[in-house]
Design a protein around this motif. Structure first.
Motif, PDB file in Angstrom:
ATOM      1  N   GLY A  38      39.887  40.695  29.820  1.00  0.00           N
ATOM      2  CA  GLY A  38      38.613  40.142  30.289  1.00  0.00           C
ATOM      3  C   GLY A  38      38.825  38.883  31.124  1.00  0.00           C
ATOM      4  N   GLY A  39      37.858  38.619  31.978  1.00  0.00           N
ATOM      5  CA  GLY A  39      37.813  37.356  32.709  1.00  0.00           C
ATOM      6  C   GLY A  39      38.901  37.139  33.740  1.00  0.00           C
ATOM      7  N   VAL A  40      39.500  38.223  34.260  1.00  0.00           N
ATOM      8  CA  VAL A  40      40.600  38.059  35.219  1.00  0.00           C
ATOM      9  C   VAL A  40      40.141  38.149  36.681  1.00  0.00           C
ATOM     10  CG1 VAL A  40      42.468  38.804  33.687  1.00  0.00           C
ATOM     11  CG2 VAL A  40      41.166  40.515  34.983  1.00  0.00           C
ATOM     12  N   GLY A  41      38.822  38.323  36.879  1.00  0.00           N
ATOM     13  CA  GLY A  41      38.321  38.371  38.258  1.00  0.00           C
ATOM     14  C   GLY A  41      37.995  39.768  38.746  1.00  0.00           C
ATOM     15  N   LYS A  42      37.799  40.717  37.834  1.00  0.00           N
ATOM     16  CA  LYS A  42      37.457  42.093  38.254  1.00  0.00           C
ATOM     17  C   LYS A  42      36.144  42.109  39.043  1.00  0.00           C
ATOM     18  CE  LYS A  42      37.492  43.622  33.998  1.00  0.00           C
ATOM     19  NZ  LYS A  42      38.068  42.451  33.338  1.00  0.00           N
ATOM     20  N   THR A  43      35.096  41.525  38.429  1.00  0.00           N
ATOM     21  CA  THR A  43      33.786  41.585  39.083  1.00  0.00           C
ATOM     22  C   THR A  43      33.778  40.797  40.383  1.00  0.00           C
ATOM     23  OG1 THR A  43      32.740  41.873  36.934  1.00  0.00           O
ATOM     24  CG2 THR A  43      31.310  41.154  38.728  1.00  0.00           C
ATOM     25  N   THR A  44      34.385  39.613  40.367  1.00  0.00           N
ATOM     26  CA  THR A  44      34.442  38.807  41.589  1.00  0.00           C
ATOM     27  C   THR A  44      35.132  39.603  42.692  1.00  0.00           C
ATOM     28  OG1 THR A  44      34.658  36.862  40.183  1.00  0.00           O
ATOM     29  CG2 THR A  44      35.194  36.572  42.509  1.00  0.00           C
ATOM     30  N   ARG A 212      42.799  33.569  40.606  1.00  0.00           N
ATOM     31  CA  ARG A 212      42.673  32.265  39.954  1.00  0.00           C
ATOM     32  C   ARG A 212      44.000  31.517  39.956  1.00  0.00           C
ATOM     33  NH1 ARG A 212      38.632  32.926  34.962  1.00  0.00           N
ATOM     34  NH2 ARG A 212      38.776  30.691  35.224  1.00  0.00           N
ATOM     35  N   PRO A 242      43.130  32.000  45.255  1.00  0.00           N
ATOM     36  CA  PRO A 242      43.283  30.718  44.566  1.00  0.00           C
ATOM     37  C   PRO A 242      42.125  30.432  43.609  1.00  0.00           C
ATOM     38  CG  PRO A 242      42.506  30.372  46.794  1.00  0.00           C
ATOM     39  CD  PRO A 242      42.729  31.851  46.652  1.00  0.00           C
ATOM     40  N   SER A 244      39.128  28.511  42.582  1.00  0.00           N
ATOM     41  CA  SER A 244      38.213  27.768  43.444  1.00  0.00           C
ATOM     42  C   SER A 244      36.877  27.629  42.710  1.00  0.00           C
ATOM     43  CB  SER A 244      38.038  28.542  44.760  1.00  0.00           C
ATOM     44  OG  SER A 244      36.939  28.067  45.483  1.00  0.00           O
ATOM     45  N   HIS A 251      28.602  32.651  41.631  1.00  0.00           N
ATOM     46  CA  HIS A 251      28.063  33.535  40.578  1.00  0.00           C
ATOM     47  C   HIS A 251      26.734  32.999  40.078  1.00  0.00           C
ATOM     48  CE1 HIS A 251      31.866  35.823  39.043  1.00  0.00           C
ATOM     49  NE2 HIS A 251      31.507  36.140  40.265  1.00  0.00           N
TER      50      HIS A 251
END
Ligand SMILES: Nc1ncnc2c1ncn2[C@@H]1O[C@H](COP(=O)(O)OP(=O)(O)OP(=O)(O)O)[C@@H](O)[C@H]1O
Ligand SMILES: [Mg+2]
Length: 303
Positions: A38-44, A212, A242, A244, A251
């Motif tokens: 989780g939280g590794v930037g999939k959605t971003t 990230r 990076p 940021s 978001h």
């Protein structure tokens, strides 16, 4: 009770005799963005890539398979009550994802999914035969209306993620620069092997994307990046995203990074990533004014 049964029969008959969905003249390439962590930037990454491809003139469908529904929040585009939903497609009430797709406020970009009810859907799917292949089947005609389909996945290897892996031509695995993330990458790559060998799918790994990346923690990041490079070699994407603060703010504002902070390091990186992905997928894209051009012209980089 009788009425309910009648309704169900009528609905079933309607589905059986429904004329097939009209075919378009496109053949979308389907890209899943997944990791068990989780939280590794999939959605971003999914949102930025989908918006980036749409900005380059490609008709793009962004499918949110995550019951957390973060895509809708990121783009301020909730599914209105009563609107056809992706859950209806996965449970067989609708045939095609296209029937649950809605326009976004961006040219060339449609959205499907982003429903909390998908969590219940996953439980319903558990009992179905061939449950991993439902999304693939429901994209059959939908693909002919798009150049690209991007799928954002939940942070686990459950039925919804397996549906994405079975429907996708390519997989992109975002990972942050933590030791735990190494494990997450290993898990999803093992799942890809299973999907290929047991389910006979031809899923290709497009790449592993470092997200990230904190340029201040050079020593730690350097060591972890070296481990990634040793393990995964040329599977690592050339673009690194990076860390940021603009991403989090974007978001919160419900805007894609290109719109919220066009000159931020993350926007520049996601612009470069879109070009790298389009290049690797062989997609012909229009050129857009790159955020990096503005930087080269002397625009100040936002933090
Ligand atoms: N490059 C970045 N720099 C700074 N913060 C980031 C970056 N990418 C993502 N974030 C932040 O990290 C958090 C998680 O990002 P995101 O939602 O994209 O991850 P995810 O893998 O989809 O999470 P989940 O597993 O919960 O679905 C968010 O708060 C987001 O704003
Ligand atoms: Mg997410």
């Amino acid at each position: 009770m009788v009425l309910d049964l009648r309704e169900r029969i009528a609905h079933r008959l309607k589905t059986l005799v429904a004329s097939p969905m009209p075919r378009g003249d496109k053949a979308a390439v389907t890209l899943a963005i997944a990791s068990s962590k989780g939280g590794v930037g999939k959605t971003t990454t999914a949102v930025s890539l989908a918006v980036g491809l749409a900005r380059r003139g490609l008709k793009t469908l962004l499918v949110d398979l995550d019951p957390q529904a973060h895509v809708a929040a990121s783009l301020q585009s909730d599914v209105a009550p009563g609107q056809p939903a992706l859950a209806d497609v996965l449970t067989g009430k609708l045939r095609e994802v296209l029937e649950a797709a809605r326009r976004s406020r961006f040219a060339n970009l449609d959205l499907a999914g982003s429903e909390k009810i998908l969590a219940e859907t996953e439980t319903i799917l558990a009992a179905k035969i061939g449950k991993e292949l439902i999304l693939d089947g429901a994209l059959a005609a939908t693909r002919s209306h798009y150049d690209a389909v991007v799928i954002d996945c939940p942070p686990n290897l459950g039925t919804l993620t397996l549906n994405a892996l079975c429907a996708a031509d390519f997989l992109l695995v975002p990972t942050d620069m933590s030791v735990l993330a190494l494990e997450g990458v290993g898990d999803i790559l093992a799942a890809v092997d299973t999907v290929r060998s047991r389910l006979g799918r031809h899923l290709e790994i497009l790449g592993i994307l470092a997200t990230r990346v904190d340029r201040r923690a050079t020593q730690v990041n350097g060591a972890i990046e070296q481990s990634f490079a040793d393990l995964y070699g040329d599977r690592l994407m050339a673009t690194r995203v990076p860390a940021s603060s603009a991403v989090n703010k974007a978001h919160l504002a419900g805007k894609p990074i290109f719109e919220f902070a066009r000159h931020s390091p993350a926007a520049i990186a996601y612009d470069a990533l879109t070009d790298e992905v389009a290049g690797r997928l062989g997609l012909a894209v229009m050129t857009v004014p790159a955020a990096a051009t503005a930087t080269a012209n002397g625009a100040r980089l936002a933090p």
